[in-house]
Write a protein that holds these residues in place. Structure first.
Motif, PDB file in Angstrom:
ATOM      1  N   GLY A 243       0.785  -0.850   0.356  1.00 31.21           N
ATOM      2  CA  GLY A 243      -0.162   0.093  -0.132  1.00 31.21           C
ATOM      3  C   GLY A 243       0.808   1.509   0.087  1.00 31.21           C
ATOM      4  O   GLY A 243       0.076   2.401   0.019  1.00 31.21           O
ATOM      5  N   ASN A 244       2.026   0.871  -0.214  1.00 30.26           N
ATOM      6  CA  ASN A 244       2.787   2.005  -0.158  1.00 30.26           C
ATOM      7  C   ASN A 244       3.222   3.059  -2.081  1.00 30.26           C
ATOM      8  O   ASN A 244       3.868   2.824  -2.422  1.00 30.26           O
ATOM      9  CB  ASN A 244       4.449   2.519   0.000  1.00 30.26           C
ATOM     10  CG  ASN A 244       4.468   1.209   1.687  1.00 30.26           C
ATOM     11  OD1 ASN A 244       3.526   2.023   2.712  1.00 30.26           O
ATOM     12  ND2 ASN A 244       5.344  -0.078   1.805  1.00 30.26           N
ATOM     13  N   VAL A 245       2.093   3.507  -2.065  1.00 26.66           N
ATOM     14  CA  VAL A 245       2.009   4.270  -3.711  1.00 26.66           C
ATOM     15  C   VAL A 245       3.366   5.368  -4.031  1.00 26.66           C
ATOM     16  O   VAL A 245       3.677   5.534  -5.055  1.00 26.66           O
ATOM     17  CB  VAL A 245       0.581   5.576  -3.360  1.00 26.66           C
ATOM     18  CG1 VAL A 245       0.618   5.675  -4.374  1.00 26.66           C
ATOM     19  CG2 VAL A 245      -0.223   4.143  -3.707  1.00 26.66           C
ATOM     20  N   ASP A 246       3.759   5.759  -3.194  1.00 26.69           N
ATOM     21  CA  ASP A 246       4.827   7.213  -3.226  1.00 26.69           C
ATOM     22  C   ASP A 246       5.605   6.315  -3.306  1.00 26.69           C
ATOM     23  O   ASP A 246       6.812   6.605  -4.148  1.00 26.69           O
ATOM     24  CB  ASP A 246       4.504   8.301  -2.526  1.00 26.69           C
ATOM     25  CG  ASP A 246       3.560   9.121  -1.805  1.00 26.69           C
ATOM     26  OD1 ASP A 246       2.807   8.900  -2.619  1.00 26.69           O
ATOM     27  OD2 ASP A 246       3.162   9.539  -1.296  1.00 26.69           O
ATOM     28  N   LYS A 377      -3.759   5.532 -11.709  1.00 24.06           N
ATOM     29  CA  LYS A 377      -4.084   5.575 -10.750  1.00 24.06           C
ATOM     30  C   LYS A 377      -3.830   4.445  -9.762  1.00 24.06           C
ATOM     31  O   LYS A 377      -4.453   3.541  -9.420  1.00 24.06           O
ATOM     32  CB  LYS A 377      -5.393   5.669 -11.446  1.00 24.06           C
ATOM     33  CG  LYS A 377      -6.756   6.377 -11.724  1.00 24.06           C
ATOM     34  CD  LYS A 377      -7.529   5.908 -12.081  1.00 24.06           C
ATOM     35  CE  LYS A 377      -7.755   7.050 -13.075  1.00 24.06           C
ATOM     36  NZ  LYS A 377      -9.909   7.400 -12.831  1.00 24.06           N
ATOM     37  N   TRP A 378      -2.636   4.690  -9.382  1.00 18.94           N
ATOM     38  CA  TRP A 378      -0.990   4.066  -8.193  1.00 18.94           C
ATOM     39  C   TRP A 378      -2.387   3.589  -7.163  1.00 18.94           C
ATOM     40  O   TRP A 378      -2.561   2.538  -6.569  1.00 18.94           O
ATOM     41  CB  TRP A 378      -0.550   4.896  -8.062  1.00 18.94           C
ATOM     42  CG  TRP A 378       0.567   4.554  -8.815  1.00 18.94           C
ATOM     43  CD1 TRP A 378       0.962   5.991  -9.542  1.00 18.94           C
ATOM     44  CD2 TRP A 378       2.153   3.506  -9.218  1.00 18.94           C
ATOM     45  NE1 TRP A 378       2.038   5.872 -10.691  1.00 18.94           N
ATOM     46  CE2 TRP A 378       2.243   4.478 -10.820  1.00 18.94           C
ATOM     47  CE3 TRP A 378       1.924   2.676  -9.319  1.00 18.94           C
ATOM     48  CZ2 TRP A 378       3.298   4.003 -11.497  1.00 18.94           C
ATOM     49  CZ3 TRP A 378       3.054   1.855  -9.975  1.00 18.94           C
ATOM     50  CH2 TRP A 378       3.345   2.614 -11.560  1.00 18.94           C
ATOM     51  N   SER A 379      -2.914   4.460  -6.381  1.00 15.96           N
ATOM     52  CA  SER A 379      -3.610   4.393  -5.889  1.00 15.96           C
ATOM     53  C   SER A 379      -4.555   3.097  -5.395  1.00 15.96           C
ATOM     54  O   SER A 379      -5.163   2.517  -5.072  1.00 15.96           O
ATOM     55  CB  SER A 379      -4.559   6.007  -4.932  1.00 15.96           C
ATOM     56  OG  SER A 379      -5.112   6.965  -6.084  1.00 15.96           O
ATOM     57  N   LYS A 380      -5.317   3.623  -6.811  1.00 16.63           N
ATOM     58  CA  LYS A 380      -6.513   2.650  -6.966  1.00 16.63           C
ATOM     59  C   LYS A 380      -6.081   1.100  -6.910  1.00 16.63           C
ATOM     60  O   LYS A 380      -6.647   0.408  -6.230  1.00 16.63           O
ATOM     61  CB  LYS A 380      -6.623   2.461  -8.805  1.00 16.63           C
ATOM     62  CG  LYS A 380      -8.196   2.091  -9.254  1.00 16.63           C
ATOM     63  CD  LYS A 380      -9.176   2.427  -9.755  1.00 16.63           C
ATOM     64  CE  LYS A 380     -10.653   1.641 -10.607  1.00 16.63           C
ATOM     65  NZ  LYS A 380     -10.996   1.769 -11.660  1.00 16.63           N
ATOM     66  N   ALA A 382      -3.240   0.170  -5.286  1.00 16.37           N
ATOM     67  CA  ALA A 382      -3.115   0.054  -4.233  1.00 16.37           C
ATOM     68  C   ALA A 382      -3.946  -0.683  -3.338  1.00 16.37           C
ATOM     69  O   ALA A 382      -4.018  -1.600  -2.390  1.00 16.37           O
ATOM     70  CB  ALA A 382      -2.248   0.804  -3.108  1.00 16.37           C
ATOM     71  N   GLU A 383      -5.366  -0.540  -3.618  1.00 14.38           N
ATOM     72  CA  GLU A 383      -6.631  -0.448  -3.068  1.00 14.38           C
ATOM     73  C   GLU A 383      -7.315  -1.620  -2.911  1.00 14.38           C
ATOM     74  O   GLU A 383      -7.378  -2.237  -2.421  1.00 14.38           O
ATOM     75  CB  GLU A 383      -7.673   0.352  -2.713  1.00 14.38           C
ATOM     76  CG  GLU A 383      -7.392   2.085  -2.145  1.00 14.38           C
ATOM     77  CD  GLU A 383      -8.005   3.396  -2.692  1.00 14.38           C
ATOM     78  OE1 GLU A 383      -8.846   2.926  -3.706  1.00 14.38           O
ATOM     79  OE2 GLU A 383      -7.834   4.282  -3.062  1.00 14.38           O
TER      80      GLU A 383
END
Length: 396
Positions: A243-246, A377-380, A382-383
């Protein structure tokens, strides 16, 4: 290349599972990939039996076709070992187990050199001896890595022994492995196809040799990038799983810069020492002279290949193999190869035309993968991984 591509599915599955701490999944994914790779090897071995008629159908020289067929057939036993070896490599790689891989690779290389010298140089077995040396080396490397996985305490959490449950994961593995294999093969086959097409040019002996040297040089340069490709695939998949997008984004940026920098170093060597480099492949003054003329185009392709190599690693880490496969299909077979044939035969640029067409394909490939990476969309992603982890309670 097919087996390397098939094992690429593990870069997504094992990498993200390791980052999400779903450790038991790694062993199950490895076993499912071994099952799939063994089945694929059986199919490929059937094709290899008919290597000579296939090459003759492609209008290759009968003597060369016969020699190539003999070499390939003798490697059929080693094909199964190579397939398993690639799966084991990805399994370790996704856990950032690197130094043992280096040690085993060095040992395998030393064994291969000794075997090749014995079978070819001492016993005089020629092509058959060289092929046998390759097969034995693959089996030795595979068994060494397998023994390390089974006996090392490092993998206590990720390897719980052989399980029938692995068959449940064969289909998810195939869904990622198939486009991963297509992605790798489409690019590799484009280079090999250039060699075949070069055989149809006037003075085919020189043109085929020249394109083969360029392809070999490109492959050697890509090996530098491939290390970075594997590294970014590992980091991106691990960080997405955690979950570490950055951190995933940062890994892409740093790896891209390092890869291009090292590619430029290789390019500078090639720019100033192209005659020396060509003379390592051939003693013909004509081929050395022709290589000097095509070297600027080769330099451009190496830089582009280094960039796309890292971006391909990002694709595998994120699970975008299907997008990368489609990109490679369009870039090389709808753009690159048609232009290569047009430049070489219609405009009569011959070998330069073939490589110029390939460059057009590489430009399309690198730009497409860059756009996909930038618009991700990296966050998507990871989610989605976190939701999967929650659905299994973090214990799978």
């Amino acid at each position: 290349m097919l087996q390397i591509g098939l094992s690429g599915g593990l870069e997504t599955l094992c990498g993200q599972a390791y980052g999400a701490r779903l450790y038991r999944r790694l062993g199950l994914y490895l076993q499912s990939s071994l099952i799939m790779s063994a089945a694929a090897s059986a199919l490929v071995s059937v094709l290899w039996v008919f290597t000579e008629p296939v090459l003759l159908l492609l209008r290759q020289e009968p003597r060369v076709s016969r020699a190539a067929a003999g070499f390939v057939r003798a490697q059929i036993p080693g094909l199964f070992a190579f397939a398993s070896l690639q799966c084991l490599l990805r399994y370790l790689q996704m856990q950032s187990v690197v130094l043992p891989l280096v040690a085993f690779s060095a040992a395998s290389f030393a064994l291969h050199v000794a075997l090749a010298y014995l079978l070819v140089g001492v016993l005089g077995l020629g092509i058959a001896g060289a092929s046998a040396a390759v097969s034995v080396t693959f089996w030795a490397a595979c068994l060494m890595l397998l023994a390390y996985v089974l006996r090392s305490e490092v993998f206590n959490e990720t390897w719980k022994g052989f399980s029938v449950e692995a068959f449940r994961y064969v289909l998810p593995t195939v869904k990622l492995a198939a486009p991963s294999a297509v992605m790798v093969c489409f690019e590799y086959w484009a280079f090999e196809l250039l060699v075949l097409v070069a055989g149809l040019l006037p003075n085919s002996t020189v043109s085929t040799s020249l394109i083969a040297i360029c392809t070999s040089t490109e492959t050697i340069a890509y090996m530098i990038t491939y290390g970075f490709s594997a590294a970014v695939s590992t980091r991106v998949s691990n960080e997405i799983g955690a979950g570490n997008v950055d951190k995933a984004k940062n890994a892409v940026s740093v790896t891209m810069k390092l890869s291009v920098l090292l590619a430029i170093s290789f390019v500078l060597f090639l720019a100033f020492c192209h005659n020396l480099w060509a003379s390592l492949y051939s003693g013909s003054a004509v081929i050395v002279s022709e290589f000097a003329a095509i070297a600027p185009l080769l330099i451009v392709s190496i830089v582009l290949d280094s960039a796309q190599g890292v971006l391909s690693g990002v694709s595998r880490g994120c699970g975008w193999q299907h997008l990368a496969a489609l990109t490679n299909l369009v870039a090389f077979y709808l753009i690159g190869m048609p232009l290569a044939i047009f430049f070489a035969f219609k405009l009569k640029f011959y070998t330069k035309g073939l490589w110029a067409g390939l460059i057009c394909g590489l430009v399309c490939q690198a730009c497409s993968l860059l756009v996909i990476t930038v618009r991700t969309k990296w966050s998507k992603i990871a989610e989605t991984m976190q939701q999967e982890k929650a659905s299994y309670g973090g214990l799978a």
